[in-house]
Design a protein around this motif. Structure first.
Motif, short mmCIF file in Angstrom:
data_model
loop_
_atom_site.label_atom_id
_atom_site.label_comp_id
_atom_site.label_asym_id
_atom_site.label_seq_id
_atom_site.Cartn_x
_atom_site.Cartn_y
_atom_site.Cartn_z
N PRO A 229 65.16 92.56 56.47
CA PRO A 229 65.21 91.13 56.17
C PRO A 229 63.86 90.43 56.26
CG PRO A 229 66.15 91.57 58.34
CD PRO A 229 65.92 92.90 57.69
N GLU A 230 62.88 91.04 56.95
CA GLU A 230 61.56 90.43 57.08
C GLU A 230 60.68 90.66 55.86
OE1 GLU A 230 60.98 88.42 59.61
OE2 GLU A 230 63.02 88.93 60.25
N HIS A 231 61.07 91.61 55.03
CA HIS A 231 60.33 91.90 53.80
C HIS A 231 60.42 90.70 52.87
CE1 HIS A 231 59.21 93.80 49.99
NE2 HIS A 231 58.73 94.81 50.67
N LYS A 232 59.36 90.47 52.11
CA LYS A 232 59.32 89.32 51.20
C LYS A 232 60.50 89.32 50.24
CE LYS A 232 56.23 87.03 47.86
NZ LYS A 232 54.93 87.10 47.15
N ARG A 233 60.94 90.52 49.84
CA ARG A 233 62.07 90.62 48.92
C ARG A 233 63.27 91.29 49.60
NH1 ARG A 233 57.46 91.64 46.62
NH2 ARG A 233 57.65 93.90 46.80
N GLY A 234 63.28 91.22 50.93
CA GLY A 234 64.37 91.80 51.69
C GLY A 234 65.64 90.95 51.59
N ILE A 235 66.77 91.60 51.72
CA ILE A 235 68.07 90.93 51.66
C ILE A 235 68.48 90.55 53.08
CG2 ILE A 235 70.50 91.19 51.03
CD1 ILE A 235 69.46 93.23 48.88
N LYS A 236 68.86 89.31 53.28
CA LYS A 236 69.16 88.80 54.61
C LYS A 236 70.33 89.56 55.25
CE LYS A 236 65.95 85.73 54.32
NZ LYS A 236 64.69 85.98 55.07
N THR A 237 70.23 89.74 56.55
CA THR A 237 71.24 90.49 57.30
C THR A 237 72.62 89.87 57.14
OG1 THR A 237 69.56 91.14 58.92
CG2 THR A 237 71.87 91.38 59.57
N GLU A 238 72.70 88.54 57.17
CA GLU A 238 74.00 87.89 57.05
C GLU A 238 74.64 88.13 55.69
OE1 GLU A 238 70.79 84.53 56.83
OE2 GLU A 238 71.15 86.41 57.95
N VAL A 239 73.81 88.28 54.66
CA VAL A 239 74.34 88.58 53.32
C VAL A 239 74.95 89.97 53.30
CG1 VAL A 239 73.72 88.93 50.88
CG2 VAL A 239 72.70 87.04 52.17
N VAL A 240 74.24 90.94 53.88
CA VAL A 240 74.76 92.30 53.94
C VAL A 240 76.05 92.34 54.76
CG1 VAL A 240 74.27 94.68 54.63
CG2 VAL A 240 72.43 93.26 53.71
N ASN A 241 76.05 91.60 55.87
CA ASN A 241 77.25 91.55 56.71
C ASN A 241 78.45 90.97 55.95
OD1 ASN A 241 76.06 92.74 58.94
ND2 ASN A 241 75.40 90.79 59.82
N ASP A 242 78.20 90.01 55.09
CA ASP A 242 79.27 89.45 54.27
C ASP A 242 79.84 90.50 53.32
OD1 ASP A 242 79.18 86.95 55.42
OD2 ASP A 242 77.88 86.08 53.88
N TRP A 243 78.96 91.33 52.74
CA TRP A 243 79.43 92.41 51.86
C TRP A 243 80.32 93.38 52.63
CZ3 TRP A 243 73.85 93.78 49.86
CH2 TRP A 243 73.38 92.74 49.03
N ILE A 244 79.92 93.66 53.85
CA ILE A 244 80.67 94.61 54.68
C ILE A 244 82.03 94.02 55.06
CG2 ILE A 244 80.71 95.91 56.84
CD1 ILE A 244 77.59 95.81 56.73
N LYS A 245 82.02 92.77 55.54
CA LYS A 245 83.26 92.13 56.00
C LYS A 245 84.26 91.94 54.86
CE LYS A 245 81.04 89.63 59.81
NZ LYS A 245 80.57 88.30 60.30
N SER A 246 83.74 91.65 53.67
CA SER A 246 84.62 91.42 52.53
C SER A 246 85.14 92.72 51.92
CB SER A 246 83.89 90.62 51.45
OG SER A 246 82.79 91.37 50.92
#
Length: 370
Positions: A229-246
């Motif tokens: 998530p710290e990468h300039k084009r990294g995907i935020k952790t909360e976004v990934v968590n939403d994919w997992i939860k859904s």
């Protein structure tokens, strides 16, 4: 002969260059590895390398840090006094070459991939191109991992034509990544192996998965790779968590050995925007797995459309979804044939031995010249 190998992580050396390093040591070369300390640095020392820690942030550009990196590499090179330096990844290629030029040490560079910076027309792209053009004036040899990157550098006059050559990426260890007896999963399983940054087409993969699920495709969709998530084009952790939860995807985390995950998948997917030679696709093809990848430099050299997989359009989740649906609908014998074709292609074009021999030949020329 004393050789220095410089990369942005010790992990990278251990995972992608270790057989080459071991070959050098077996042939009597004194090998110095230069990279930031991480969990893999001790493996390099145990293998017989002399390791030197360096501060290097692979994320983005910072003029102050980058200037400090030149000075730090200059000090290390002056201490080691290598006969030749091998640079991999962007910052070693640019700043390491400049440090070596000051000390008049020969360098061999490897352009592992250009990323998206060369696809854009902005200030950052102009600076990157300018840095390459200035630094590569001092490179004695530059290996490229695909002909498109090589041509781009020549067209932009970033490198001397007599200095360039091609290698098939970092190559693949055909004895490490081997085919297993073919078995199709009851639920077709797609696997994307990548760091979670947008350049790898992760967002397009997610959109394609959503389209397939909404159209009733009963399959498993997995992602294996580190969050960044710290990468300039990294995907935020909360976004990934939403994919997992859904339940959109199964997130498999990270691993030191991808083979068991590749073996359990039916198809490997990589909708990347541009690559040098994508390692994950080499691993998949060597393991006799069908592949879906974007029709872009790097990917389209590993995947021949309708031979060992399918090519999809760049940044087109609809086309990616269509190709994934088509792949899942193939009969077992067609999937097995794709896998076998991929293995054949790896044996003919991408064996790690080909890469090692290219480097050894280059080193022999320098040894004779000195």
């Amino acid at each position: 002969m004393r050789i220095a190998i410089v990369l942005n992580t010790s992990w990278n050396i251990y995972n992608f260059r270790m057989n080459f390093v071991k070959t050098l040591i077996e042939k009597g070369y004194e090998v110095h590895t230069i990279a930031p300390i991480d969990d893999y640095a001790h493996f390099l020392v145990e293998a017989g390398c002399i390791h030197h820690a360096v501060k290097m942030d692979s994320r983005g550009a910072n003029p102050i840090k980058d200037a400090a990196l030149i000075v730090e590499l200059l000090m290390i090179y002056r201490k080691i006094k290598p006969d030749i330096i091998l640079h991999y990844t962007i910052k070693p290629n640019v700043y390491g070459t400049l440090a070596a030029a000051i000390l008049r040490i020969p360098v061999v560079n490897n352009v592992c991939g250009l990323g998206t910076v060369f696809l854009k027309d902005n200030l950052v792209s102009a600076i990157a191109i300018g840095l390459y053009k200035f630094a590569f004036r001092f490179a004695d040899k530059v290996f490229f991992q695909n002909p498109d990157d090589l041509k781009l550098f020549l067209d932009k006059k970033l490198v001397h034509p007599q200095a360039v050559d091609l290698v098939p990426g970092s190559g693949i260890d055909l004895e490490h990544f081997t085919p297993k007896r073919y078995e199709r999963n009851d639920r077709f399983t797609f696997l994307l192996i990548s760091r979670l940054i947008t350049d790898k087409g992760v967002l397009e993969y997610i959109e394609a998965v959503k389209k397939l699920r909404s159209s009733g495709v009963d399959a498993r969709f997995q992602i294996l790779g580190a969050m960044d998530p710290e990468h300039k084009r990294g995907i935020k952790t909360e976004v990934v968590n939403d994919w997992i939860k859904s339940g959109t995807i199964e997130y498999l985390g990270t691993t030191d050995d991808v083979r068991m995950f590749i073996d359990k998948a039916d198809c490997i997917v990589l909708p990347s925007y541009r690559e040098g030679t994508p390692r994950t696709l080499l691993e998949a093809a060597s393991s006799s797995k069908p592949i879906i990848a974007t029709d872009v430099p790097g990917c389209n050299h590993v995947v021949t459309d309708n031979y060992n997989g399918f090519l999809c359009k760049l940044k087109d989740s609809d086309d990616l979804a269509d190709k994934m649906k088509k792949m899942a609908g193939l009969p077992a014998n067609a999937l097995q044939r794709f896998g076998e074709n991929g293995r054949t292609k790896m044996e003919a074009e991408y064996s790690q031995t080909l890469v090692i021999n290219k480097y050894l030949a280059a080193l022999e020329k320098f040894k004779r010249a000195s």
